[in-house]
Scaffold this active site. Structure first.
Site, PDB file in Angstrom:
ATOM      1  N   CYS A 156     -16.081   2.347 -26.929  1.00 51.06           N
ATOM      2  CA  CYS A 156     -17.444   2.833 -27.116  1.00 51.06           C
ATOM      3  C   CYS A 156     -18.129   3.062 -25.771  1.00 51.06           C
ATOM      4  CB  CYS A 156     -18.227   1.845 -27.975  1.00 51.06           C
ATOM      5  SG  CYS A 156     -19.759   2.526 -28.615  1.00 51.06           S
ATOM      6  N   GLU A 157     -17.566   3.954 -24.980  1.00 54.10           N
ATOM      7  CA  GLU A 157     -18.094   4.343 -23.672  1.00 54.10           C
ATOM      8  C   GLU A 157     -17.767   5.809 -23.437  1.00 54.10           C
ATOM      9  OE1 GLU A 157     -19.797   2.564 -21.466  1.00 54.10           O
ATOM     10  OE2 GLU A 157     -19.614   0.604 -22.434  1.00 54.10           O
ATOM     11  N   ARG A 178      -8.267   2.088 -14.872  1.00 52.56           N
ATOM     12  CA  ARG A 178      -8.279   2.714 -13.551  1.00 52.56           C
ATOM     13  C   ARG A 178      -9.003   4.062 -13.514  1.00 52.56           C
ATOM     14  NH1 ARG A 178      -3.990   4.255 -11.373  1.00 52.56           N
ATOM     15  NH2 ARG A 178      -4.614   3.807  -9.226  1.00 52.56           N
ATOM     16  N   GLU A 214       4.847  -6.197   1.470  1.00 52.05           N
ATOM     17  CA  GLU A 214       4.452  -6.673   0.156  1.00 52.05           C
ATOM     18  C   GLU A 214       4.231  -5.504  -0.805  1.00 52.05           C
ATOM     19  OE1 GLU A 214       2.079 -10.669   1.681  1.00 52.05           O
ATOM     20  OE2 GLU A 214       1.010  -8.765   1.483  1.00 52.05           O
ATOM     21  N   GLY A 234       0.784  -1.230   0.000  1.00 51.84           N
ATOM     22  CA  GLY A 234       0.000   0.000   0.000  1.00 51.84           C
ATOM     23  C   GLY A 234       0.810   1.270   0.000  1.00 51.84           C
TER      24      GLY A 234
END
Length: 430
Positions: A359-360, A328, A288, A246
């Site tokens: 197509c959005e 994202r 991590e 994170g």
């Protein structure tokens, strides 16, 4: 250290390679990673964590951020371990020759087939994240003649992260085992006494894109209290504690905290806690990192297509990719910066919306981007796309996934070739 992104003769260079030339050579859209950037971040982890706390520190690269067989090999060479969250990631790592004893297998809903594959492969750790996984392991392990080391992922009930979609350590998260006494401790007791698993310790992950140590310390206090309770109840001192990843990466104007800014306070808190509670043996702390290693190391190159002025609205600069190679922005509003690679020496005096070809209406990569005047055929470079670009790429509108290149000085190595139309429909009946 040598700059990774520079401007020469008015053009953007990635290490010693012209971005525009890379686009011509490999086509667009194109993911480009800087090997120097990756190795510098891994080097920082070694120098400020692994070597500063020998025998008390452990680091695994979170492969969900980006993984190919060759990239797994690079991570192994850097001295890091690996965490995977699916059978596919495990398979990819093994194809890259990654030592399986240095792999941890995560997941809130591991299939029986995935757990069998992990045990059979000899992974170093399975991170228990579901209430029935000890039952499953006790059925699986005898068939492979293994005693499987495990950690328990618990939810320390700490909210951290800028967006709900990347908060994972709070009550109500799908991840982890609740810390309620009647749930957690009977499972731990079962693991301690099981002949098929070796209970090694506790794990938490509280969220992503964090820029201060405070949330880690808050979660750490909860988990250390659980470690004391385990010792009190069962006479067992856990030897391992993993605080997840994170650690924030820079996308636009964020101030990225060095790893030591997170980890020195954590290690100081653990040391003081051990001394206060006479806790033995030494506690090994694991991390991590994923995004923080690769996000800034990667860029995406596109070819500009149509440039469209809308009356009273934004000016659109369309590129030959979009939410198929970077979902994202549409998924949780991620922000990026960009430049026209072949005009990088010019002033960015235009304000535009960079959109994709999908197509959005939500296929917008950057709103309010400050760019040089764009024209059809220009090469657009979007920065800090190294995490969760290729990993989350998709074939919406039947668009092939891009190629991936590793820049290494004056050399460029192909990590993944461009997907073809035939590749896309290879599993579809004719």
């Amino acid at each position: 250290m040598k700059e990774i992104y520079t401007i020469k003769n008015g053009e953007l260079y990635i290490e010693d390679l012209s971005a525009a030339e890379l686009a011509r050579r490999f086509g667009t859209p194109l993911y480009v990673y800087s090997k120097q950037a990756v190795t510098e971040r891994c080097g920082e982890i070694r120098e400020t964590f692994l070597e500063r706390y020998p025998g008390r520190a452990h680091a695994s690269y979170a492969s969900k951020a980006f993984l190919t067989p060759l990239f797994a090999r690079l991570i192994a060479e850097q001295g890091l371990s690996l965490d995977v969250v699916s059978g596919g990631e495990l398979y990819t790592a093994m194809r890259g020759g990654f030592p399986t004893e240095r792999i941890a297998f995560h997941g809130n809903n591991k299939t029986i087939e995935e757990m069998e594959a992990a045990v059979d492969a000899g992974v170093g750790r399975i991170i228990v994240d579901a209430l029935d996984e000890i039952d499953l392991l006790e059925e699986i392990c005898p068939r492979y003649g293994r005693v499987q080391p495990v950690l328990f992922r618990i939810t320390p009930e700490v909210k951290a992260g800028a967006h709900d979609a990347i908060q994972t350590g709070h009550r109500g998260s799908k991840f982890g085992i609740p810390m309620e006494e009647h749930i957690l401790y009977p499972l731990i007791e079962r693991a301690i006494h099981s002949p098929q698993v070796e209970f090694r310790g506790l794990h938490f992950h509280i969220g992503s894109q964090l820029f201060e140590a405070a949330p880690y310390l808050e979660a750490l206090d909860h988990v250390l209290a659980a470690a004391l309770e385990i010792r009190r109840r069962f006479g067992y001192s856990v030897p391992e504690l993993v605080i997840g990843g994170g650690f924030g990466a820079r996308y636009t104007d964020e101030e990225r905290l060095p790893y030591a800014g997170f980890l020195d306070p954590v290690m100081a808190r653990v040391r003081a806690w051990r001394e206060e509670n006479a806790f033995e043996p030494e506690l090994c702390v694991g991390i991590e990192p994923g995004r923080s290693i690769v996000a800034e190391a990667g860029v995406t190159l596109y070819t500009v297509g149509s440039v469209k002025e809308t009356p009273g609205g934004p000016k659109y600069v369309s590129v030959d990719g979009g939410m198929s190679d970077n979902i994202r922005p549409a998924l949780y509003g991620a922000k990026y910066a960009a430049t026209i690679a072949n005009k990088a020496g010019e002033l960015p005096d235009d304000v535009v919306t960079v959109c994709g070809k999908l197509c959005e209406s939500g296929d917008r990569l950057i709103d309010g981007a400050r760019l040089q005047c764009a024209a059809r055929g220009d090469i657009l470079c979007v920065f800090s796309t190294g995490a969760y670009g290729y990993s989350m790429a998709n074939n919406y509108n039947k668009i092939p996934r891009p190629a991936v290149v590793l820049a290494d000085g004056k050399d460029a190595q192909l990590l993944a070739r461009r997907e073809t139309y035939a590749d896309m429909i290879a599993c579809e009946n004719m």
